[in-house]
Design an enzyme around this catalytic site. Structure first.
Site, PDB file in Angstrom:
ATOM      1  N   HIS A   1     -32.837   4.673  14.343  1.00 62.24           N
ATOM      2  CA  HIS A   1     -32.883   4.579  15.806  1.00 62.24           C
ATOM      3  C   HIS A   1     -33.313   5.874  16.478  1.00 62.24           C
ATOM      4  CE1 HIS A   1     -31.218   0.568  15.671  1.00 62.24           C
ATOM      5  NE2 HIS A   1     -30.240   0.991  14.900  1.00 62.24           N
TER       6      HIS A   1
ATOM      7  N   ARG B   1     -21.088  -4.302  15.950  1.00 64.24           N
ATOM      8  CA  ARG B   1     -22.428  -3.746  15.736  1.00 64.24           C
ATOM      9  C   ARG B   1     -22.333  -2.389  15.018  1.00 64.24           C
ATOM     10  NH1 ARG B   1     -26.827  -5.186  14.116  1.00 64.24           N
ATOM     11  NH2 ARG B   1     -25.830  -3.897  12.584  1.00 64.24           N
TER      12      ARG B   1
ATOM     13  N   CYS C   1     -27.278   7.256  12.021  1.00 66.51           N
ATOM     14  CA  CYS C   1     -27.787   6.351  13.059  1.00 66.51           C
ATOM     15  C   CYS C   1     -29.254   6.676  13.342  1.00 66.51           C
ATOM     16  CB  CYS C   1     -27.000   6.511  14.351  1.00 66.51           C
ATOM     17  SG  CYS C   1     -25.223   6.372  14.181  1.00 66.51           S
TER      18      CYS C   1
ATOM     19  N   CYS D   1     -23.500  -1.510  11.139  1.00 65.29           N
ATOM     20  CA  CYS D   1     -24.516  -0.470  10.932  1.00 65.29           C
ATOM     21  C   CYS D   1     -24.038   0.515   9.864  1.00 65.29           C
ATOM     22  CB  CYS D   1     -24.798   0.285  12.232  1.00 65.29           C
ATOM     23  SG  CYS D   1     -26.061  -0.486  13.258  1.00 65.29           S
TER      24      CYS D   1
END
Lengths: 206, 103, 278
Positions: free
Chosen positions: C191, C235, C187, C239
């Site tokens: 991000h 979501r 992640c 991802c």
């Protein structure tokens, strides 16, 4: 005597581990790994083995988005540098036109992708390259005029090829995938992307 | 059977403002599925809005209108508590009529 | 006077505008901010008549309608604030539920209620979490749209008071930084820093409070490019697909841990969804 030595060694090891990270943090890492294993299912070409981390992935996960301590970083870079295989024919620079296609191609290795291909490098997702492509990402640095600014010599060719092959050899815990080391791109594809960066005729160097 | 429309009608001065959301695929007939087969066109062709027995809006639509279309328009002459009726029909013969009260 | 909002057409226009702007000026910070402004204007134009309302309306119907082998509605479902309380419930999820002895997010809790109240089998309840067109509508997505809409404007207030909640948060934190797969992605790859884009898509920095708040409070969202309402479970699922991981299972512990991590980090911000995104 032998048994006692083993006991001492075991104690010593336990103290070392204890020093490295707090036990509770280790415990949570184990819990996270266990949880991940039970939370995913194999699909298409993506098997559960993709959740097994190698040394680099594990150490970089522990660094939690920050640069790891110097000795860890050096260990990662040394290990990864040893994996780089330069082409046997000695030619590092291929066809930049193919390189551009590979840089544009975002498919490959997702469970939704055809395992037969195509597989690209998706370079534009993160980098600016040829100025004609305005839809570029900014996760990585701009590579516009890569060769023109740094020179087209053999050392720079080797750096570019090596960086694409295994980025972790040059910057520990880089966000960039290890395209050669992890078998994402073929040797010819890496040559072609190297050409996109290093061929004086490439749009990147105009 | 298609899902109900979502309609809001409100009186502003002497004008009734109507906002309508419709649930429809609005397939263009230009797209292909994963196997490369063309997905047949399927879209709303006519929209009719009536108030007090009088048509206040009539429209002919084509496949260029988006999926789940939104229409907003105004007309004069409505009063609070009046009913506004909206009807659509698509190229497959599906129909839907819904009603809202002017607030 | 008539105005038709053509979602996809408007999207193409906005994209064309953004490209035109970028072509005129050299791709500098100025061009980037103009492109961002163009996209912001496009989003503003879409605010009126968000098709997410269609999902909200269908979800409200599903919530109240007697369904399943037990012919019961979900109106007695306890989403954390007591049986049947929907208003504000989402802003406090995920949370620990004593009856299940587990930390649950909204989707997992809905599955639980479908099983316990309506007598639906667990497999049937979680069969179709992500819809695709008219042929495969997802009841979960519609229910999530309705329930989350009842928290609009409510401040995020996720608690870590229970040890299992605190544990979920810590594990979610670890998973956020977990790098793996052929691309070494996690992640954090996309991000973990400010002002980054993938292609032209802005990426929120989820390691900062403002980034987590802005991102978490705007899901679920109607995705104009897909013509579907997408939930936070979707979501996360998508991802991980892009991260080249295997498939994240719907309602799995890892999905709840990550949701817990992000929802807690969004505490204090007013919830503002279902939203509309490109």
């Amino acid at each position: 005597m032998t048994a006692r030595r083993i006991l001492f060694a075991a104690l010593f090891a336990a103290i070392l581990v204890g020093c490295a990270t707090s036990p509770s943090d280790d415990r949570i890492s184990v819990d996270a790994s266990t949880m991940l294993k039970s939370s995913f299912k194999a699909r298409g070409q993506a098997g559960l083995d993709r959740l097994d981390q190698d040394d680099t992935q594990r150490l970089c996960s522990e660094a939690a988005g920050k640069t790891p301590p110097r000795e860890v970083a050096e260990r990662i870079e040394k290990q990864n540098l040893a994996t780089i295989q330069y082409p046997a024919d000695g030619k590092l620079v291929g066809d930049w036109k193919n390189g551009e296609k590979i840089a544009q191609e975002g498919r490959g290795k997702q469970y939704s992708d055809d395992p037969a291909g195509p597989v690209g490098g998706n370079c534009y997702a993160c980098h600016q390259l040829a100025p004609q492509e305005v839809a570029y990402g900014t996760i990585g640095p701009s590579l516009y005029r890569f060769g023109k600014l740094r020179g087209y010599g053999i050392e720079m060719q080797r750096y570019a090829y090596g960086k694409i092959f295994n980025s972790e050899a040059f910057a520990a815990c880089s966000t960039m995938p290890r395209f050669g080391h992890n078998g994402i791109l073929s040797e010819q594809q890496i040559k072609d992307v190297t050409a996109l960066l290093m061929d004086p005729a490439s749009p990147v160097n105009q | 059977m298609a899902d109900p429309m979502k309609i809001r009608a409100s009186l502003v001065g002497d004008t009734t403002e109507v906002k309508v959301l419709m649930s429809h695929e609005m397939e263009t007939g230009q797209r292909k599925d994963a196997q490369g087969v063309v997905i047949p066109a399927w879209f709303i062709q006519t929209v009719t809005v009536t108030h007090g027995g009088k048509t206040v809006l009539a429209a002919q639509w084509g496949p260029a209108v988006s999926k789940n279309p939104f229409v907003s328009f105004k007309f004069k002459g409505g009063a609070k508590g009046d009913k506004v009726t909206i009807a659509w029909a698509d190229n497959r013969g599906d129909k839907r009529t819904d009603e809202a009260t002017i607030a | 006077m008539m105005h038709i909002d053509r979602g996809l057409g408007a999207g193409r226009r906005a994209a064309a505008l953004a490209i035109a702007v970028a072509l005129v000026a050299a791709p500098t910070a100025l061009a980037q901010s103009s492109a961002a402004e163009g996209i912001a204007k496009y989003r503003e134009a879409l605010q009126d008549g968000n098709p997410a309302e269609l999902w909200e309306a269908r979800g409200e119907g599903l919530w109240k309608e007697p369904r399943g082998p037990a012919k019961a509605s979900l109106e007695q479902c306890d989403l954390g604030l007591g049986a049947g309380v929907v208003k504000g419930a989402y802003a406090q999820l995920p949370k620990y539920f004593a009856d299940a002895d587990r930390v649950m997010d909204l989707e997992t809790r809905l599955v639980w209620c479908m099983v316990k109240l309506q007598g639906t089998s667990d497999a049937d309840a979680r069969k179709n979490p992500f819809g695709n067109g008219t042929d495969r509508k997802s009841n979960i997505e519609a229910l999530v749209a309705y329930i989350t809409s009842e928290s609009r404007g409510v401040k995020m207030n996720v608690s870590l008071a229970h040890p299992k909640e605190a544990q979920m948060y810590k594990v979610g934190d670890k998973i956020f930084y977990f790098r793996g797969g052929p691309h070494d992605f996690g992640c954090v790859t996309c991000h973990g820093a400010d002002n980054q884009r993938i292609r032209l898509q802005d990426l929120p920095n989820l390691t900062k409070v403002e980034g987590a708040q802005k991102a978490y409070t705007t899901w679920p969202a109607y995705r104009v490019s897909q013509g579907e309402l997408r939930t936070f479970q979707w979501r996360l699922n998508d991802c991980f697909r892009q991260q080249r991981f295997p498939e994240l299972e719907f309602g799995s512990d890892a999905s709840i841990a990550l949701t817990m991590f992000l929802a807690k980090n969004a505490n204090g911000a007013a919830f503002d969804a279902p939203a509309i995104k490109r």
